[in-house]
Scaffold this motif. Structure first.
Motif, PDB file in Angstrom:
ATOM      1  N   ARG A  38       0.854  -1.181   0.000  1.00 41.12           N
ATOM      2  CA  ARG A  38       0.000   0.000   0.000  1.00 41.12           C
ATOM      3  C   ARG A  38       0.893   1.235   0.000  1.00 41.12           C
ATOM      4  N   CYS A  39       0.608   2.174  -0.902  1.00 37.44           N
ATOM      5  CA  CYS A  39       1.451   3.357  -1.060  1.00 37.44           C
ATOM      6  C   CYS A  39       0.604   4.621  -1.090  1.00 37.44           C
ATOM      7  N   GLN A  40       1.228   5.709  -0.688  1.00 38.62           N
ATOM      8  CA  GLN A  40       0.624   7.035  -0.782  1.00 38.62           C
ATOM      9  C   GLN A  40       1.379   7.826  -1.844  1.00 38.62           C
ATOM     10  N   VAL A  41       0.663   8.379  -2.805  1.00 46.19           N
ATOM     11  CA  VAL A  41       1.258   9.216  -3.846  1.00 46.19           C
ATOM     12  C   VAL A  41       0.723  10.634  -3.680  1.00 46.19           C
ATOM     13  N   HIS A  42       1.649  11.585  -3.619  1.00 36.71           N
ATOM     14  CA  HIS A  42       1.262  12.987  -3.478  1.00 36.71           C
ATOM     15  C   HIS A  42       1.904  13.796  -4.589  1.00 36.71           C
ATOM     16  N   ILE A  43       1.081  14.540  -5.336  1.00 40.91           N
ATOM     17  CA  ILE A  43       1.557  15.437  -6.390  1.00 40.91           C
ATOM     18  C   ILE A  43       1.169  16.844  -5.992  1.00 40.91           C
TER      19      ILE A  43
END
Length: 237
Positions: free
Chosen positions: A6-11
């Motif tokens: 499980r990953c968090q991606v922030h742009i």
């Protein structure tokens, strides 16, 4: 048992990309979401399971979940994953065919502290970007930061000091005074220098101090310069 990552991606608004709070290099002209999928594809392919991703994209004020599949495709969360076919023993493993594949491989190796893989890959990326875009293009500087991070993590403190010293000046020339990237690079240079034995630190001290004086008002680097002078047994300015 489900062991999917499980990953968090922030742009961010200005296109900066973080995966699980780790900054990622986004080459000029490339959408950060494409880089994120390339990086997460490597993880999914390695485990054979989807990577479950929560994305926050400040550019469009959107939040959504998705799965990055081992074949590099994306799906909505909860979509049943097709069984992966067994690898064909007669087919040689594919080599990275693009800059983004190389970057994803290098970043994954760096996170695993596999420096024998990460450092040559980062060097190749940096050489390619320098040849294609110049040594002070934004993408080149991002790649140089990644290489400097690897140098610090692998104990190449002299290389890290020289790299971050140059990067601070390069970001200063590109962005102007008072920018966070310049200040972070300057602090990283000083921190790397402090890890060096004195015999290796001494030849790098002059360039380091001159950089600190150039990229910031003297009063902002007083403490760092005093610590450097103390190590060298010199009176601080």
């Amino acid at each position: 048992m489900n062991t999917s990552t499980r990953c968090q991606v922030h742009i961010s608004h200005d296109g900066r990309l973080r995966i699980d709070s780790e900054p990622q290099v986004v080459p000029d002209g490339v959408d950060p979401s494409q880089v994120a999928i390339q990086v997460l594809h490597i993880e999914a392919a390695g485990s054979g399971l989807p990577v479950l991703v929560r994305v926050q994209d400040e550019r469009t004020s959107s939040r959504f979940d998705m799965q990055v599949m081992p074949d590099g495709t994306t799906q909505p969360p909860g979509t049943p994953a097709a069984a992966a076919p067994p690898p064909a023993a007669t087919e040689p493993p594919q080599q990275p065919s693009s800059l983004f594949d190389q970057l994803a491989t290098a970043q994954a190796a760096g996170r695993a502290h596999d420096f024998d893989t990460a450092i040559p890959a980062a060097d190749a990326i940096l050489q390619q970007l320098t040849a294609e875009q110049g040594d002070t293009a934004a993408a080149t500087l991002e790649a140089a930061q990644f290489r400097a991070d690897l140098a610090y993590l692998s104990g190449e403190y002299a290389f890290a000091t020289a790299s971050w010293t140059w990067l601070a000046l390069a970001w200063f020339d590109r962005l102007g005074p008072g920018k966070q990237r310049t200040q972070v690079a300057a602090q990283n240079a000083a921190q790397a220098w402090m890890q060096l034995p004195l015999r290796e630190a001494n030849p790098l001290a002059s360039d380091l101090v001159n950089m600190l004086l150039e990229v910031a008002a003297p009063e902002r680097t007083t403490t760092m310069r005093a610590q450097i002078a103390e190590r060298l047994g010199q009176p601080s300015n």
